[in-house]
Design a protein around this motif. Structure first.
Motif, PDB file in Angstrom:
ATOM      1  N   ALA A  36     -10.077  -5.109   3.566  1.00 52.96           N
ATOM      2  CA  ALA A  36      -8.891  -5.896   3.153  1.00 52.96           C
ATOM      3  C   ALA A  36      -9.082  -6.861   2.162  1.00 52.96           C
ATOM      4  O   ALA A  36     -10.258  -7.433   1.904  1.00 52.96           O
ATOM      5  CB  ALA A  36      -8.624  -6.593   4.318  1.00 52.96           C
ATOM      6  N   PHE A  37      -8.174  -7.048   1.177  1.00 55.65           N
ATOM      7  CA  PHE A  37      -8.073  -8.008   0.098  1.00 55.65           C
ATOM      8  C   PHE A  37      -9.113  -7.498  -0.931  1.00 55.65           C
ATOM      9  O   PHE A  37      -9.405  -8.249  -1.762  1.00 55.65           O
ATOM     10  CB  PHE A  37      -8.385  -9.381   0.527  1.00 55.65           C
TER      11      PHE A  37
ATOM     12  N   ASN B  27      -3.386  -5.033  -4.486  1.00 51.57           N
ATOM     13  CA  ASN B  27      -2.694  -5.719  -3.341  1.00 51.57           C
ATOM     14  C   ASN B  27      -1.717  -6.895  -3.995  1.00 51.57           C
ATOM     15  O   ASN B  27      -0.481  -7.027  -3.384  1.00 51.57           O
ATOM     16  CB  ASN B  27      -3.679  -6.398  -2.632  1.00 51.57           C
ATOM     17  N   LYS B  28      -1.961  -7.564  -4.977  1.00 53.40           N
ATOM     18  CA  LYS B  28      -1.129  -8.626  -5.467  1.00 53.40           C
ATOM     19  C   LYS B  28      -0.435  -8.259  -6.883  1.00 53.40           C
ATOM     20  O   LYS B  28       0.000  -8.949  -7.760  1.00 53.40           O
ATOM     21  CB  LYS B  28      -2.022  -9.773  -5.665  1.00 53.40           C
TER      22      LYS B  28
ATOM     23  N   GLY C  99       0.787  -9.857   3.675  1.00 54.88           N
ATOM     24  CA  GLY C  99      -0.360 -10.858   4.246  1.00 54.88           C
ATOM     25  C   GLY C  99      -1.453 -10.093   4.866  1.00 54.88           C
ATOM     26  O   GLY C  99      -2.309 -10.736   5.537  1.00 54.88           O
ATOM     27  N   THR C 100      -1.419  -8.717   4.921  1.00 53.80           N
ATOM     28  CA  THR C 100      -2.650  -7.919   5.624  1.00 53.80           C
ATOM     29  C   THR C 100      -3.824  -7.755   4.661  1.00 53.80           C
ATOM     30  O   THR C 100      -4.784  -7.432   5.278  1.00 53.80           O
ATOM     31  CB  THR C 100      -2.128  -6.663   6.167  1.00 53.80           C
ATOM     32  N   GLY C 101      -3.624  -7.886   3.446  1.00 53.00           N
ATOM     33  CA  GLY C 101      -4.691  -7.610   2.582  1.00 53.00           C
ATOM     34  C   GLY C 101      -4.667  -6.174   1.970  1.00 53.00           C
ATOM     35  O   GLY C 101      -5.678  -5.915   1.319  1.00 53.00           O
TER      36      GLY C 101
ATOM     37  N   ILE D 240      -1.221   0.813   3.084  1.00 49.36           N
ATOM     38  CA  ILE D 240      -1.702   1.562   2.034  1.00 49.36           C
ATOM     39  C   ILE D 240      -3.087   1.368   1.505  1.00 49.36           C
ATOM     40  O   ILE D 240      -3.198   0.310   0.938  1.00 49.36           O
ATOM     41  CB  ILE D 240      -0.925   2.088   0.774  1.00 49.36           C
ATOM     42  N   ASN D 241      -4.097   1.955   1.382  1.00 54.30           N
ATOM     43  CA  ASN D 241      -5.387   1.634   0.829  1.00 54.30           C
ATOM     44  C   ASN D 241      -5.334   1.779  -0.903  1.00 54.30           C
ATOM     45  O   ASN D 241      -4.722   2.584  -1.374  1.00 54.30           O
ATOM     46  CB  ASN D 241      -6.429   2.729   1.041  1.00 54.30           C
TER      47      ASN D 241
END
Length: 156
Positions: free
Chosen positions: A57-58, A63-64, A90-92, A145-146
């Motif tokens: 995650a993140f 992601n952003k 907000g999940t990363g 999604i990855n």
């Protein structure tokens, strides 16, 4: 007589093979050997797309990312998600409230904690999972999604 009837009933129940017991095997347009995938993908991409792994995650720069464009499959370049459907869950992981219809395939998991598994409908690459906790004002779906499974194509 009761023993024969019971034995017959047990044999019928355990030898019955309906269509629900046969796993469905989807045919994909893009088919490659494991060796071919390994030459095309990085180790992390191969782990996620071909082995149904999950990136940390993140860890994805996507992601952003909120630029206009389209997110495509890293394995075969099939368009999967539009930037207009991306939101910060907000999940990363990059999250979308809907997919590009017909380009994402779904497989029900053995347990519902991880949601419904999503694959690229063209090459079968594992993308992530879809959940029913997305934005209520749109679809109510969260396609988690990855980022490593995606490439971003900026709108020009």
């Amino acid at each position: 007589m009761k023993k024969i009837l019971l034995l017959t009933l047990v044999l019928l129940v355990f030898n019955c093979k309906g269509n629900t017991q046969k796993p469905s095997k989807k045919e994909y347009t893009v088919v490659k050997t494991e060796a071919e995938w390994k030459t095309q993908l990085t180790e992390k991409e191969f782990y996620v797309l071909r082995k149904a792994g999950t990136e940390r995650a993140f860890s994805s720069p996507l992601n952003k990312n909120y630029e206009e464009g389209v997110y495509i499959c890293k394995g075969c370049d099939t368009p999967l998600f539009k930037s207009e459907h991306k939101f910060d869950s907000g999940t990363g992981w990059p999250s979308f409230d809907q997919e590009i219809k017909g380009n994402v395939a779904y497989a029900s998991p053995s347990h519902s904690f991880y949601g419904t598994e999503e694959h690229c409908a063209t090459c079968g690459g594992h993308l992530g999972h879809v959940f029913n906790d997305g934005p209520r004002e749109t679809t109510g779906k969260r396609h988690c999604i990855n980022g490593v499974a995606l490439k971003f194509i900026r709108k020009d």
